[in-house]
Scaffold this motif. Structure first.
Motif, mmCIF file in Angstrom:
data_model
loop_
_atom_site.group_PDB
_atom_site.id
_atom_site.type_symbol
_atom_site.label_atom_id
_atom_site.label_comp_id
_atom_site.label_asym_id
_atom_site.label_seq_id
_atom_site.Cartn_x
_atom_site.Cartn_y
_atom_site.Cartn_z
ATOM 1 N N ILE A 72 0.842 -1.199 0.000
ATOM 2 C CA ILE A 72 0.000 0.000 0.000
ATOM 3 C C ILE A 72 0.877 1.249 0.000
ATOM 4 O O ILE A 72 0.626 2.206 -0.744
ATOM 5 C CB ILE A 72 -0.949 -0.013 1.216
ATOM 6 N N GLY A 73 1.924 1.239 0.820
ATOM 7 C CA GLY A 73 2.820 2.390 0.913
ATOM 8 C C GLY A 73 3.498 2.734 -0.399
ATOM 9 O O GLY A 73 3.729 3.913 -0.702
ATOM 10 N N SER A 74 3.813 1.726 -1.200
ATOM 11 C CA SER A 74 4.477 2.000 -2.478
ATOM 12 C C SER A 74 3.567 2.819 -3.398
ATOM 13 O O SER A 74 4.036 3.655 -4.148
ATOM 14 C CB SER A 74 4.896 0.697 -3.164
ATOM 15 N N HIS A 75 2.273 2.597 -3.325
ATOM 16 C CA HIS A 75 1.328 3.387 -4.122
ATOM 17 C C HIS A 75 1.130 4.776 -3.510
ATOM 18 O O HIS A 75 1.047 5.775 -4.222
ATOM 19 C CB HIS A 75 -0.017 2.673 -4.237
ATOM 20 N N LEU A 76 1.064 4.829 -2.187
ATOM 21 C CA LEU A 76 0.848 6.108 -1.515
ATOM 22 C C LEU A 76 2.026 7.063 -1.688
ATOM 23 O O LEU A 76 1.832 8.274 -1.735
ATOM 24 C CB LEU A 76 0.552 5.884 -0.037
ATOM 25 N N GLU A 77 3.239 6.519 -1.775
ATOM 26 C CA GLU A 77 4.426 7.365 -1.988
ATOM 27 C C GLU A 77 4.319 8.167 -3.273
ATOM 28 O O GLU A 77 4.837 9.270 -3.367
ATOM 29 C CB GLU A 77 5.684 6.501 -2.034
ATOM 30 N N VAL A 86 -6.430 -1.736 -4.817
ATOM 31 C CA VAL A 86 -5.339 -2.698 -4.777
ATOM 32 C C VAL A 86 -5.888 -4.051 -4.330
ATOM 33 O O VAL A 86 -6.828 -4.107 -3.537
ATOM 34 C CB VAL A 86 -4.198 -2.199 -3.845
ATOM 35 N N ALA A 87 -5.312 -5.117 -4.869
ATOM 36 C CA ALA A 87 -5.663 -6.485 -4.468
ATOM 37 C C ALA A 87 -4.531 -7.014 -3.594
ATOM 38 O O ALA A 87 -3.369 -6.988 -3.991
ATOM 39 C CB ALA A 87 -5.833 -7.364 -5.695
ATOM 40 N N ILE A 88 -4.878 -7.479 -2.401
ATOM 41 C CA ILE A 88 -3.906 -8.002 -1.442
ATOM 42 C C ILE A 88 -4.248 -9.461 -1.170
ATOM 43 O O ILE A 88 -5.387 -9.787 -0.836
ATOM 44 C CB ILE A 88 -3.946 -7.211 -0.113
ATOM 45 N N ARG A 89 -3.232 -10.347 -1.297
ATOM 46 C CA ARG A 89 -3.446 -11.761 -0.980
ATOM 47 C C ARG A 89 -3.631 -11.909 0.534
ATOM 48 O O ARG A 89 -2.804 -11.427 1.318
ATOM 49 C CB ARG A 89 -2.274 -12.605 -1.462
ATOM 50 N N ILE A 90 -4.687 -12.574 0.944
ATOM 51 C CA ILE A 90 -4.993 -12.741 2.363
ATOM 52 C C ILE A 90 -3.936 -13.599 3.052
ATOM 53 O O ILE A 90 -3.548 -13.337 4.177
ATOM 54 C CB ILE A 90 -6.404 -13.347 2.544
ATOM 55 N N ALA A 91 -3.431 -14.604 2.394
ATOM 56 C CA ALA A 91 -2.498 -15.557 3.013
ATOM 57 C C ALA A 91 -1.164 -14.939 3.393
ATOM 58 O O ALA A 91 -0.599 -15.266 4.438
ATOM 59 C CB ALA A 91 -2.270 -16.734 2.078
ATOM 60 N N TYR A 147 -5.598 -0.500 -9.554
ATOM 61 C CA TYR A 147 -6.716 -0.642 -10.478
ATOM 62 C C TYR A 147 -7.696 0.521 -10.314
ATOM 63 O O TYR A 147 -7.771 1.151 -9.255
ATOM 64 C CB TYR A 147 -7.423 -1.978 -10.241
ATOM 65 N N ASP A 148 -8.477 0.750 -11.367
ATOM 66 C CA ASP A 148 -9.446 1.846 -11.355
ATOM 67 C C ASP A 148 -10.609 1.596 -10.402
ATOM 68 O O ASP A 148 -11.134 2.523 -9.800
ATOM 69 C CB ASP A 148 -10.008 2.093 -12.768
ATOM 70 N N ASP A 149 -11.026 0.334 -10.287
ATOM 71 C CA ASP A 149 -12.162 0.020 -9.420
ATOM 72 C C ASP A 149 -12.045 -1.419 -8.901
ATOM 73 O O ASP A 149 -11.151 -2.169 -9.282
ATOM 74 C CB ASP A 149 -13.484 0.235 -10.153
ATOM 75 N N TYR A 150 -12.986 -1.757 -8.034
ATOM 76 C CA TYR A 150 -13.007 -3.075 -7.410
ATOM 77 C C TYR A 150 -13.094 -4.190 -8.453
ATOM 78 O O TYR A 150 -12.370 -5.176 -8.374
ATOM 79 C CB TYR A 150 -14.204 -3.148 -6.452
ATOM 80 N N GLU A 151 -13.967 -4.024 -9.422
ATOM 81 C CA GLU A 151 -14.178 -5.057 -10.435
ATOM 82 C C GLU A 151 -12.910 -5.325 -11.244
ATOM 83 O O GLU A 151 -12.585 -6.481 -11.544
ATOM 84 C CB GLU A 151 -15.335 -4.678 -11.380
ATOM 85 N N CYS A 186 -8.121 -13.057 -2.231
ATOM 86 C CA CYS A 186 -7.623 -11.691 -2.047
ATOM 87 C C CYS A 186 -8.645 -10.834 -1.322
ATOM 88 O O CYS A 186 -9.822 -11.162 -1.259
ATOM 89 C CB CYS A 186 -7.317 -11.050 -3.400
ATOM 90 N N THR A 187 -8.153 -9.734 -0.794
ATOM 91 C CA THR A 187 -9.012 -8.693 -0.255
ATOM 92 C C THR A 187 -8.739 -7.452 -1.097
ATOM 93 O O THR A 187 -7.618 -7.266 -1.589
ATOM 94 C CB THR A 187 -8.742 -8.449 1.248
ATOM 95 N N TYR A 188 -9.742 -6.636 -1.285
ATOM 96 C CA TYR A 188 -9.641 -5.493 -2.188
ATOM 97 C C TYR A 188 -9.983 -4.227 -1.420
ATOM 98 O O TYR A 188 -10.955 -4.196 -0.677
ATOM 99 C CB TYR A 188 -10.600 -5.676 -3.368
ATOM 100 N N MET A 189 -9.168 -3.208 -1.623
ATOM 101 C CA MET A 189 -9.416 -1.977 -0.883
ATOM 102 C C MET A 189 -9.011 -0.762 -1.685
ATOM 103 O O MET A 189 -8.077 -0.820 -2.480
ATOM 104 C CB MET A 189 -8.684 -2.009 0.443
#
Length: 187
Positions: A106-111, A118-123, A132-136, A148-151
């Motif tokens: 997340i920080g790499s995008h925020l910088e 962003v899609a993050i692997r839960i494991a 990405y532009d949107d959740y879909e 994954c979890t998406y935020m």
């Protein structure tokens, strides 16, 4: 002769853990997706009497210091058995690493001041590195989207490693179906 306690009752355990990222062989060392693992070296139930507990802790802390390895640490965990204490220590390490990996993604995008999804692997807390532009769009781009979890990512809402750990833990319980009214039932 020492009596074996066959009753599983919650207690405090002292765990000596080795957080050195040991590799089993050269091929594993080269794997890009390899995750660091905590190796549990020793587990002992903490004494009930305060004086014994202090002496026990001092002895084990001395053993860790005498070993001279920066990767060894003495932990205290709550568990119902020696094996459970070792599993808790390994789990805590995995969660901390996953949370750090998620915060870094997340920080790499925020910088860059970027906004998007962003899609993050839960494991393991890892990401594909894309924004990405949107959740879909984030969902569709994943090989296994259910893992994954998406935020949404925004400079207005930075994520701390603690927030990442809480989020990944909640998503793990939700994915396993053990979350009831926002509370995990698997503990």
């Amino acid at each position: 002769m020492n009596a074996v306690d066959l009753v599983k009752r919650r207690g405090r355990y002292l765990v000596i853990a080795d957080d050195r990222d040991g590799f089993t062989n050269r091929a594993e060392h080269r794997r890009a997706d390899r995750l660091p693992e905590r190796r549990v070296v020793y587990v002992e139930r903490q004494a009930d009497h305060p004086d014994e507990r202090r002496a026990q802790r001092d002895e084990l802390a001395g053993s860790v210091l005498d070993a001279g390895s920066e990767s060894l640490s003495l932990l205290t965990v709550s568990a119902v058995s020696h094996a459970h204490a070792a599993a808790v220590a390994r789990h805590e390490y995995a969660v901390l690493n996953a949370a750090a990996r998620m915060a870094e993604a997340i920080g790499s995008h925020l910088e860059r001041g970027a906004m998007g999804w962003v899609a993050i692997r839960i494991a393991d807390g890892g990401s594909d590195g894309e924004l990405y532009d949107d959740y879909e769009a984030a969902w569709d781009a994943q090989r296994r989207p259910e893992r994954c979890t998406y935020m949404p990512i925004s400079p207005l809402f930075p994520w701390t490693p603690e927030m990442c750990a809480d989020h990944l833990e909640a998503m793990t319980h939700l994915r396993h179906g053990c979350m009831v009214y926002g509370t995990p039932t698997c503990r």
